[in-house]
Design a protein around this motif. Sequence first.
Motif, PDB file in Angstrom:
ATOM      1  N   LYS A  86       0.841  -1.205   0.000  1.00 23.76           N
ATOM      2  CA  LYS A  86       0.000   0.000   0.000  1.00 23.76           C
ATOM      3  C   LYS A  86       0.876   1.254   0.000  1.00 23.76           C
ATOM      4  O   LYS A  86       0.599   2.220  -0.708  1.00 23.76           O
ATOM      5  CB  LYS A  86      -0.936   0.002   1.206  1.00 23.76           C
ATOM      6  CG  LYS A  86      -1.860   1.189   1.255  1.00 23.76           C
ATOM      7  CD  LYS A  86      -2.747   1.159   2.477  1.00 23.76           C
ATOM      8  CE  LYS A  86      -3.610   2.404   2.532  1.00 23.76           C
ATOM      9  NZ  LYS A  86      -4.387   2.465   3.766  1.00 23.76           N
ATOM     10  N   GLN A  87       1.951   1.239   0.783  1.00 26.07           N
ATOM     11  CA  GLN A  87       2.865   2.381   0.822  1.00 26.07           C
ATOM     12  C   GLN A  87       3.560   2.579  -0.523  1.00 26.07           C
ATOM     13  O   GLN A  87       3.717   3.711  -0.978  1.00 26.07           O
ATOM     14  CB  GLN A  87       3.899   2.195   1.930  1.00 26.07           C
ATOM     15  CG  GLN A  87       3.331   2.315   3.315  1.00 26.07           C
ATOM     16  CD  GLN A  87       4.377   2.046   4.386  1.00 26.07           C
ATOM     17  OE1 GLN A  87       5.401   1.414   4.143  1.00 26.07           O
ATOM     18  NE2 GLN A  87       4.100   2.515   5.591  1.00 26.07           N
ATOM     19  N   ILE A  88       3.980   1.482  -1.146  1.00 25.16           N
ATOM     20  CA  ILE A  88       4.609   1.580  -2.473  1.00 25.16           C
ATOM     21  C   ILE A  88       3.620   2.191  -3.455  1.00 25.16           C
ATOM     22  O   ILE A  88       3.953   3.108  -4.209  1.00 25.16           O
ATOM     23  CB  ILE A  88       5.084   0.189  -2.968  1.00 25.16           C
ATOM     24  CG1 ILE A  88       6.227  -0.326  -2.100  1.00 25.16           C
ATOM     25  CG2 ILE A  88       5.509   0.252  -4.432  1.00 25.16           C
ATOM     26  CD1 ILE A  88       6.575  -1.788  -2.346  1.00 25.16           C
ATOM     27  N   PHE A  89       2.397   1.673  -3.435  1.00 23.63           N
ATOM     28  CA  PHE A  89       1.390   2.185  -4.362  1.00 23.63           C
ATOM     29  C   PHE A  89       1.136   3.673  -4.124  1.00 23.63           C
ATOM     30  O   PHE A  89       1.123   4.463  -5.066  1.00 23.63           O
ATOM     31  CB  PHE A  89       0.074   1.402  -4.229  1.00 23.63           C
ATOM     32  CG  PHE A  89      -0.977   1.877  -5.199  1.00 23.63           C
ATOM     33  CD1 PHE A  89      -0.983   1.403  -6.499  1.00 23.63           C
ATOM     34  CD2 PHE A  89      -1.917   2.820  -4.822  1.00 23.63           C
ATOM     35  CE1 PHE A  89      -1.933   1.851  -7.412  1.00 23.63           C
ATOM     36  CE2 PHE A  89      -2.866   3.276  -5.717  1.00 23.63           C
ATOM     37  CZ  PHE A  89      -2.873   2.793  -7.016  1.00 23.63           C
ATOM     38  N   VAL A 139      11.930  -2.669  -2.251  1.00 20.05           N
ATOM     39  CA  VAL A 139      11.124  -2.593  -1.033  1.00 20.05           C
ATOM     40  C   VAL A 139      10.157  -3.774  -0.925  1.00 20.05           C
ATOM     41  O   VAL A 139       9.969  -4.324   0.155  1.00 20.05           O
ATOM     42  CB  VAL A 139      10.349  -1.253  -0.980  1.00 20.05           C
ATOM     43  CG1 VAL A 139       9.373  -1.216   0.183  1.00 20.05           C
ATOM     44  CG2 VAL A 139      11.316  -0.082  -0.895  1.00 20.05           C
ATOM     45  N   GLY A 140       9.537  -4.160  -2.044  1.00 16.46           N
ATOM     46  CA  GLY A 140       8.480  -5.159  -1.974  1.00 16.46           C
ATOM     47  C   GLY A 140       8.619  -6.333  -2.921  1.00 16.46           C
ATOM     48  O   GLY A 140       7.618  -6.998  -3.212  1.00 16.46           O
ATOM     49  N   GLY A 141       9.798  -6.580  -3.448  1.00 22.03           N
ATOM     50  CA  GLY A 141       9.990  -7.717  -4.336  1.00 22.03           C
ATOM     51  C   GLY A 141       9.342  -7.502  -5.697  1.00 22.03           C
ATOM     52  O   GLY A 141       9.094  -6.365  -6.109  1.00 22.03           O
ATOM     53  N   THR A 183       9.621  10.769   3.095  1.00 24.13           N
ATOM     54  CA  THR A 183       8.369  10.256   3.647  1.00 24.13           C
ATOM     55  C   THR A 183       8.514   8.838   4.186  1.00 24.13           C
ATOM     56  O   THR A 183       8.196   8.574   5.345  1.00 24.13           O
ATOM     57  CB  THR A 183       7.244  10.304   2.578  1.00 24.13           C
ATOM     58  OG1 THR A 183       7.115  11.650   2.110  1.00 24.13           O
ATOM     59  CG2 THR A 183       5.923   9.837   3.159  1.00 24.13           C
ATOM     60  N   TYR A 184       8.982   7.908   3.350  1.00 24.22           N
ATOM     61  CA  TYR A 184       9.035   6.500   3.764  1.00 24.22           C
ATOM     62  C   TYR A 184      10.409   6.034   4.225  1.00 24.22           C
ATOM     63  O   TYR A 184      10.529   4.941   4.777  1.00 24.22           O
ATOM     64  CB  TYR A 184       8.517   5.607   2.628  1.00 24.22           C
ATOM     65  CG  TYR A 184       7.045   5.824   2.375  1.00 24.22           C
ATOM     66  CD1 TYR A 184       6.088   5.387   3.284  1.00 24.22           C
ATOM     67  CD2 TYR A 184       6.609   6.495   1.239  1.00 24.22           C
ATOM     68  CE1 TYR A 184       4.742   5.602   3.067  1.00 24.22           C
ATOM     69  CE2 TYR A 184       5.266   6.707   1.007  1.00 24.22           C
ATOM     70  CZ  TYR A 184       4.333   6.255   1.927  1.00 24.22           C
ATOM     71  OH  TYR A 184       3.000   6.476   1.708  1.00 24.22           O
ATOM     72  N   LYS A 185      11.445   6.828   3.952  1.00 25.60           N
ATOM     73  CA  LYS A 185      12.817   6.525   4.385  1.00 25.60           C
ATOM     74  C   LYS A 185      13.276   5.132   3.950  1.00 25.60           C
ATOM     75  O   LYS A 185      13.891   4.387   4.708  1.00 25.60           O
ATOM     76  CB  LYS A 185      12.949   6.696   5.894  1.00 25.60           C
ATOM     77  CG  LYS A 185      12.646   8.104   6.347  1.00 25.60           C
ATOM     78  CD  LYS A 185      12.843   8.301   7.810  1.00 25.60           C
ATOM     79  CE  LYS A 185      12.493   9.657   8.333  1.00 25.60           C
ATOM     80  NZ  LYS A 185      12.218  10.748   7.489  1.00 25.60           N
ATOM     81  N   TRP A 186      12.975   4.788   2.691  1.00 27.60           N
ATOM     82  CA  TRP A 186      13.415   3.506   2.151  1.00 27.60           C
ATOM     83  C   TRP A 186      14.891   3.528   1.799  1.00 27.60           C
ATOM     84  O   TRP A 186      15.515   2.477   1.652  1.00 27.60           O
ATOM     85  CB  TRP A 186      12.587   3.149   0.914  1.00 27.60           C
ATOM     86  CG  TRP A 186      11.172   2.789   1.227  1.00 27.60           C
ATOM     87  CD1 TRP A 186      10.709   2.148   2.332  1.00 27.60           C
ATOM     88  CD2 TRP A 186      10.027   3.042   0.412  1.00 27.60           C
ATOM     89  NE1 TRP A 186       9.348   1.989   2.260  1.00 27.60           N
ATOM     90  CE2 TRP A 186       8.902   2.527   1.097  1.00 27.60           C
ATOM     91  CE3 TRP A 186       9.833   3.655  -0.817  1.00 27.60           C
ATOM     92  CZ2 TRP A 186       7.619   2.598   0.585  1.00 27.60           C
ATOM     93  CZ3 TRP A 186       8.558   3.731  -1.331  1.00 27.60           C
ATOM     94  CH2 TRP A 186       7.459   3.204  -0.634  1.00 27.60           C
ATOM     95  N   MET A 187      15.466   4.727   1.638  1.00 29.03           N
ATOM     96  CA  MET A 187      16.898   4.876   1.371  1.00 29.03           C
ATOM     97  C   MET A 187      17.298   6.300   1.721  1.00 29.03           C
ATOM     98  O   MET A 187      16.437   7.157   1.911  1.00 29.03           O
ATOM     99  CB  MET A 187      17.223   4.554  -0.092  1.00 29.03           C
ATOM    100  CG  MET A 187      16.558   5.455  -1.102  1.00 29.03           C
ATOM    101  SD  MET A 187      16.847   4.985  -2.819  1.00 29.03           S
ATOM    102  CE  MET A 187      16.147   3.368  -2.888  1.00 29.03           C
ATOM    103  N   ASP A 188      18.606   6.538   1.806  1.00 26.79           N
ATOM    104  CA  ASP A 188      19.053   7.899   2.093  1.00 26.79           C
ATOM    105  C   ASP A 188      19.282   8.664   0.789  1.00 26.79           C
ATOM    106  O   ASP A 188      19.210   8.101  -0.302  1.00 26.79           O
ATOM    107  CB  ASP A 188      20.299   7.902   2.988  1.00 26.79           C
ATOM    108  CG  ASP A 188      21.502   7.219   2.363  1.00 26.79           C
ATOM    109  OD1 ASP A 188      21.563   7.116   1.121  1.00 26.79           O
ATOM    110  OD2 ASP A 188      22.396   6.806   3.120  1.00 26.79           O
TER     111      ASP A 188
END
Length: 185
Positions: A4-7, A70-72, A35-40
């Motif tokens: 949901k976050q990816i979308f 993040v989600g494969g 926002t999501y801090k998936w990477m710097d």
Amino acid sequence: MEQKQIFMAFFRVGMLGFGGGPAAIPLVQKEVVDTYKWMDADEFSDILALGNALPGPIATKLAGYIGYRVGGVWGMVNGVLATIVPTIILMIVLLASLNAFRDQGWVKGMSTAVVPVVGVMLLTMTIDFIKKSTQSSLGWIWTIVFIVGGLVLMEVLHVHPAILIFALLIGALLKRDAKERGAET
């Protein structure tokens, strides 16, 4: 929750990324880094540089890679669909509407006003990249050399940006290999 976050992240980019890739890049960076801090920011810069060296639209390349990371595989599909579906829908709706009212002054004004907004977004991102470059091991002098050299190569000699990025990536790899060989001896 992750899907949901990816979308949502890439759906917002798709909805607000008027002007194509250059306008979408700061939006992707905001979602992914802030926002999501998936990477710097440094990692995002590396991914952006590599993505720009590859063919195709940058927003979908970023959505595909980041979604995958993040989600494969489903995250990749989700990110790409979230990026392109709003564009498809908006193109159909907006182009039909704008075509119907193309002679109206407000339509011409709206179309004209988008260009400087995208320019400001790109300038802001450029300033951030320059600041990060000067704080890295490059320093001010090499940052200025690369900026001036890149401008001359692209604007005066008309070298394609992908060729320039590829050459810099190869140079960085060779320099790193030389340092590792020097450390081994």
